[in-house]
Design a protein around this motif. Structure first.
Motif, mmCIF file in Angstrom:
data_model
loop_
_atom_site.group_PDB
_atom_site.id
_atom_site.type_symbol
_atom_site.label_atom_id
_atom_site.label_comp_id
_atom_site.label_asym_id
_atom_site.label_seq_id
_atom_site.Cartn_x
_atom_site.Cartn_y
_atom_site.Cartn_z
ATOM 1 N N ASP A 124 0.740 -0.552 -0.323
ATOM 2 C CA ASP A 124 -0.206 -0.297 0.025
ATOM 3 C C ASP A 124 1.023 1.011 0.100
ATOM 4 O O ASP A 124 0.575 2.146 -1.148
ATOM 5 N N THR A 125 2.947 1.523 1.009
ATOM 6 C CA THR A 125 2.708 1.816 1.073
ATOM 7 C C THR A 125 3.476 2.664 -0.347
ATOM 8 O O THR A 125 3.931 3.723 -1.125
ATOM 9 N N LEU A 126 3.928 1.289 -1.017
ATOM 10 C CA LEU A 126 4.114 1.596 -2.297
ATOM 11 C C LEU A 126 4.084 1.815 -3.572
ATOM 12 O O LEU A 126 4.093 2.930 -4.540
ATOM 13 N N SER A 175 7.594 -3.317 -18.253
ATOM 14 C CA SER A 175 8.789 -4.322 -17.560
ATOM 15 C C SER A 175 8.697 -4.679 -17.201
ATOM 16 O O SER A 175 9.138 -6.205 -16.720
ATOM 17 N N HIS A 176 8.063 -4.249 -15.965
ATOM 18 C CA HIS A 176 7.531 -4.722 -14.560
ATOM 19 C C HIS A 176 5.979 -5.425 -14.358
ATOM 20 O O HIS A 176 5.369 -4.176 -14.705
ATOM 21 N N ARG A 177 5.930 -6.323 -13.405
ATOM 22 C CA ARG A 177 4.154 -5.810 -12.657
ATOM 23 C C ARG A 177 4.573 -6.086 -10.977
ATOM 24 O O ARG A 177 5.222 -6.547 -10.579
ATOM 25 N N LEU A 178 3.833 -6.053 -10.862
ATOM 26 C CA LEU A 178 3.560 -5.510 -9.118
ATOM 27 C C LEU A 178 2.384 -6.907 -8.833
ATOM 28 O O LEU A 178 1.535 -6.860 -9.115
ATOM 29 N N ALA A 179 2.948 -7.480 -7.948
ATOM 30 C CA ALA A 179 2.000 -7.900 -7.431
ATOM 31 C C ALA A 179 2.189 -8.227 -5.870
ATOM 32 O O ALA A 179 3.078 -7.272 -4.791
ATOM 33 N N GLU A 180 1.208 -8.912 -4.729
ATOM 34 C CA GLU A 180 1.236 -8.206 -2.872
ATOM 35 C C GLU A 180 1.674 -9.799 -2.803
ATOM 36 O O GLU A 180 0.591 -10.607 -3.616
ATOM 37 N N TRP A 181 1.787 -10.106 -1.903
ATOM 38 C CA TRP A 181 1.928 -11.679 -0.774
ATOM 39 C C TRP A 181 2.315 -11.197 0.366
ATOM 40 O O TRP A 181 1.759 -10.273 0.756
ATOM 41 N N HIS A 182 1.140 -12.261 0.815
ATOM 42 C CA HIS A 182 0.684 -11.480 2.494
ATOM 43 C C HIS A 182 1.431 -12.395 3.642
ATOM 44 O O HIS A 182 2.003 -13.872 3.138
ATOM 45 N N GLY A 211 -3.664 -4.962 9.106
ATOM 46 C CA GLY A 211 -3.153 -3.830 9.272
ATOM 47 C C GLY A 211 -2.439 -4.158 7.593
ATOM 48 O O GLY A 211 -2.369 -5.001 6.643
ATOM 49 N N GLY A 212 -1.523 -3.250 6.861
ATOM 50 C CA GLY A 212 -0.389 -2.975 5.903
ATOM 51 C C GLY A 212 1.436 -3.999 6.091
ATOM 52 O O GLY A 212 1.266 -4.442 5.225
ATOM 53 N N GLN A 213 1.138 -4.754 7.615
ATOM 54 C CA GLN A 213 1.871 -5.094 8.274
ATOM 55 C C GLN A 213 2.448 -6.849 7.522
ATOM 56 O O GLN A 213 3.307 -7.193 7.557
ATOM 57 N N SER A 214 0.898 -7.103 7.230
ATOM 58 C CA SER A 214 1.004 -8.442 6.483
ATOM 59 C C SER A 214 1.410 -8.761 5.211
ATOM 60 O O SER A 214 1.432 -9.733 4.191
ATOM 61 N N ARG A 215 1.161 -7.572 4.143
ATOM 62 C CA ARG A 215 1.233 -7.302 2.975
ATOM 63 C C ARG A 215 2.717 -6.833 2.120
ATOM 64 O O ARG A 215 2.459 -5.455 2.281
ATOM 65 N N GLY A 216 2.828 -6.960 1.571
ATOM 66 C CA GLY A 216 4.339 -7.726 1.120
ATOM 67 C C GLY A 216 4.404 -7.333 -0.485
ATOM 68 O O GLY A 216 2.968 -7.282 -0.600
ATOM 69 N N PHE A 217 4.613 -6.150 -0.984
ATOM 70 C CA PHE A 217 5.457 -6.569 -2.084
ATOM 71 C C PHE A 217 6.338 -7.273 -3.631
ATOM 72 O O PHE A 217 7.422 -7.876 -3.130
ATOM 73 N N LEU A 218 5.718 -7.612 -4.463
ATOM 74 C CA LEU A 218 6.853 -8.754 -5.436
ATOM 75 C C LEU A 218 6.220 -7.829 -6.588
ATOM 76 O O LEU A 218 5.729 -7.345 -6.950
#
Length: 707
Positions: free
Chosen positions: A166-168, A188-195, A652-659
């Motif tokens: 979310d911050t990203l 060139s790149h895509r964004l995904a979420e991981w829990h 909240g956001g602590q559990s949602r990382g990005f890839l």
């Protein structure tokens, strides 16, 4: 191999740079002769000769000296290197007739001035770090260190510690991360979420990402009853033990990999600034073959005095920014906030500037060497987010600095002798909130100790006297009054169970045995906090202590915890129902899925029940697991540590990382848990043509089980 014309152009630039630096150093020495009273070069030829000798000192003698004096450079973060360089300048003055330097301080000033001039010249003539990277790669190619063109592309795994998706996304929209925005905009790149797992912190996440297994990693720190020991991922010995338990020799970096500034090696042959590798290099004969050691990254970077100067100046600037930001927060009355004094300003500069620059230098070296996979951690944002806040101005400034490094490395991938792909990711996010001890007047350790019948000095808040309580926040008395008056329905049910079980006056107490170094908040009670997660263990009982025993021995503990406004849910094991999650207004029996009242896990997402159930099965799961209360309306929770932005639990956001990954790779399905993210990354490496590691495939058992 570069075309012949390209080599001539590059070689001409190198010669031009050397001549330009030489001429400018001669001019600088003449100016210093005029300005410095303790520096004298009366003859016209002396600056020319001294400039030449200084160039030889910097290019040839200095790297050799630094190999011997490396500890001085490491422990002084590069500042000590200028002391050594000043000694070299003093030696030059003795070697050249007629040159006079009256004291050592003047010699250091001359050394710093000449190093600064070299750094400025590199920028003026356009020879930035990427150009330097290109020239060094070309030289290695000419020496025959070429990379086989049939090799698969290498991969840079760049971890931005603590940056939630979310911050990203907001940083991309607001222009705080332009390099990442360009990668997304150009397609060139895509964004995904991981829990993340329940334990949303670096130890569990990186262990799972690199080794495909993070079982029994309960928090960043946790108590192991069978060893009477608090495991801490920040301890080199404990990090090494964690990796020993989880490594099967087939880690993500096992095939020609490198890890930089990480907690674990991932079975990489090349490591530096990596916590779990430190015990392996602490003594002679214990260092693994191929391991770079703690000082390797520092040596490669600080061998160039201009790097030391640039990083030193950057660290001082960051110190000034930290002091300014802390003052602005206090003057504006910003809440929540925490103390930002003591050692923290130095630690911040160490992570946001010094470690960042050294890591980028090490990655550049890895690319020059053509290594297959590199995993590097940029720690600065997480550190500042803890003390400043998730999206406050100085945290975003650090994020912009990391984004610039990602952009630099992306440009460097186009110049490297081997083709590289960039994958950026985070180990977790952060959830902001007012620290538990500040908001409620006592820490979680003191709260549990008091509820277990042993009021004592609070290690974070001082004693429990009225005078020690903060003027702001919810008074402890209000919390106690609410709990003792009956509280919510779950607290009433728990108290009724205790009353039916009978008197507690004769409850059994087993002596604790030998003295322990682990502090007890009450006799036989250990509490360990890890961000938004707290763990309670009863040391007078072996194994997992069940709900019925806790009710008998500590009747006020569970009712008061579930009614506490700062606690979201509590996990215990029942002899009758198995694992049970209690909240203020309901309970969830994990073994059967039965929910009575309101589901206490509902605010924590659809994966909460599975993630909590998994931790309940861990051998070292605490007797009582406590997660802080998350408020979805305000998107905040109160961490059990003195942080503003924090993580470690659910909510909240602590559990949602990005890839962030190249479009040529297969988009992943939903990723839940670090082990699942490992499988995704392993699949991508296979798709790119990387060889499978040939490890044993067997993991070690915990040390306590060996006996």
């Amino acid at each position: 191999m570069l075309p012949g014309g390209g080599r001539l152009v590059r070689g001409g630039r190198v010669v031009a740079r050397v001549l330009l630096v030489w001429v400018l150093v001669v001019g600088a020495l003449r100016l210093l002769d005029t300005w410095l009273t303790g520096f004298s070069m009366p003859q016209w030829w002396q600056p020319t000769v001294c400039a030449l000798l200084f160039g030889v000192l910097s290019a040839v003698v200095w790297p050799l000296v630094l190999r011997v004096a490396l500890p001085l450079a490491v422990f002084t973060l590069g500042i000590g290197s200028f002391v050594l360089l000043g000694a070299g300048v003093l030696a030059i003055s003795f070697a050249v007739p007629g040159v006079a330097i009256t004291d050592f301080g003047t010699a250091v000033v001359v050394a710093v001035a000449v190093a600064a001039l070299g750094s400025v010249v590199s920028s003026v003539v356009g020879l930035d770090e990427d150009e330097l990277f290109f020239r060094r790669a070309a030289r290695r190619s000419r020496r025959g260190a070429t990379v086989d063109g049939t090799m698969p592309p290498g991969v840079l795994l760049l971890q931005v510690d603590g940056l939630g998706i979310d911050t990203l996304r907001r940083a991309v929209r607001t222009g705080d991360m332009p390099a990442v925005a360009r990668l997304l905009d150009d397609g060139s790149h895509r964004l995904a979420e991981w829990h993340t797992d329940w334990s949303s912190q670096t130890g569990a996440s990186v262990c799972g990402i690199l080794h495909g297994d993070n079982s029994d990693v309960i928090g960043f720190r946790w108590y192991e009853k069978d060893r009477d020991h608090v495991m801490a991922c920040s301890s080199p010995e404990d990090a090494a033990e964690i990796e020993r338990r989880h490594s099967d020799g087939r880690g993500l970096l096992a095939v020609d990999g490198a890890t930089r500034a990480s907690l674990f090696t991932g079975d990489a042959a090349h490591t530096s600034l990596t916590m779990s590798a430190l015990p392996l290099i602490s003594g002679a004969g214990r260092r693994r073959r191929g391991r770079d050691g703690v000082g390797a990254g520092y040596y490669a970077y600080f061998a160039n005095p201009a790097n030391a100067l640039r990083t030193g100046v950057g660290a001082l600037v960051d110190l000034g920014r930290e002091v300014s930001a802390a003052v602005r927060q206090r003057r504006a009355g910003v809440r929540p906030r925490v103390s930002r004094g003591g050692f923290y300003p130095l630690a911040r500069a160490g992570t946001t500037v010094i470690a960042r620059d050294v890591v980028v230098s090490a990655i550049t070296e890895d690319m020059l060497a053509g290594r297959a996979v590199v995993y590097a951690d940029f720690m600065g944002y997480d550190e500042v987010g803890h003390h400043s806040g998730v999206e406050r101005f100085d945290a975003l400034a650090v994020l912009r600095g990391i984004d610039r490094q990602i952009g630099r490395l992306h440009r460097a991938t186009q110049l490297a002798p081997r083709s590289y792909r960039i994958i950026a990711l985070s180990d977790h996010g952060q959830t902001q909130g007012w620290a538990f001890a500040d908001r409620f007047g006592e820490s979680i350790e003191a709260l549990v100790g008091r509820l277990c019948g042993e009021p004592q000095a609070d290690p974070r808040r001082g004693s429990h006297s009225e005078a020690s309580r903060p003027a702001e926040g919810w008074p402890v008395d209000a919390v106690l009054a609410e709990a003792s008056s009956g509280g919510g329905p779950i607290a009433r049910r728990l108290r009724a169970r205790v009353e039916r079980a009978g008197s507690t006056a004769d409850r059994p107490r087993t002596p604790s045995g030998a003295p322990s170094e682990v502090a007890r908040v009450a006799p036989g009670v250990v509490v360990v906090a890890s961000g938004h997660l707290a763990m309670v263990s009863f040391t007078d009982h072996a194994g997992r202590v069940e709900l019925e025993t806790i009710e008998r021995e500590y009747p006020e503990l569970l009712p008061s915890l579930v009614d506490h406004p700062g606690i979201g849910f509590v996990l215990v094991r029942s002899a009758e129902f198995g694992p049970v999650v209690f909240g203020r207004d309901g309970l969830h029996r994990l073994a059967t899925g039965v929910v009575i009242g309101e589901d206490p896990l509902a605010p924590y997402g659809p994966h909460a029940a599975d993630l909590v159930r998994r931790v309940d099965a861990f051998p070292h799961c605490a007797d009582v697991m406590i997660n802080s209360r998350y408020d979805p309306a305000r998107d905040e929770a109160s961490p059990f540590e003195p942080h503003v932005g924090s993580h470690g639990g659910l909510g909240g956001g602590q559990s949602r990382g990005f890839l962030l990954y190249p479009v040529e790779l297969t988009p992943p399905d939903e990723i839940v848990g670090a082990e699942a993210l490992h499988r995704v990354l392993r699949g991508w490496l296979t798709r790119l043509g990387h060889a499978e590691p040939a490890g044993s495939g067997e993991r070690a058992v915990p040390a306590a089980a060996d006996s």
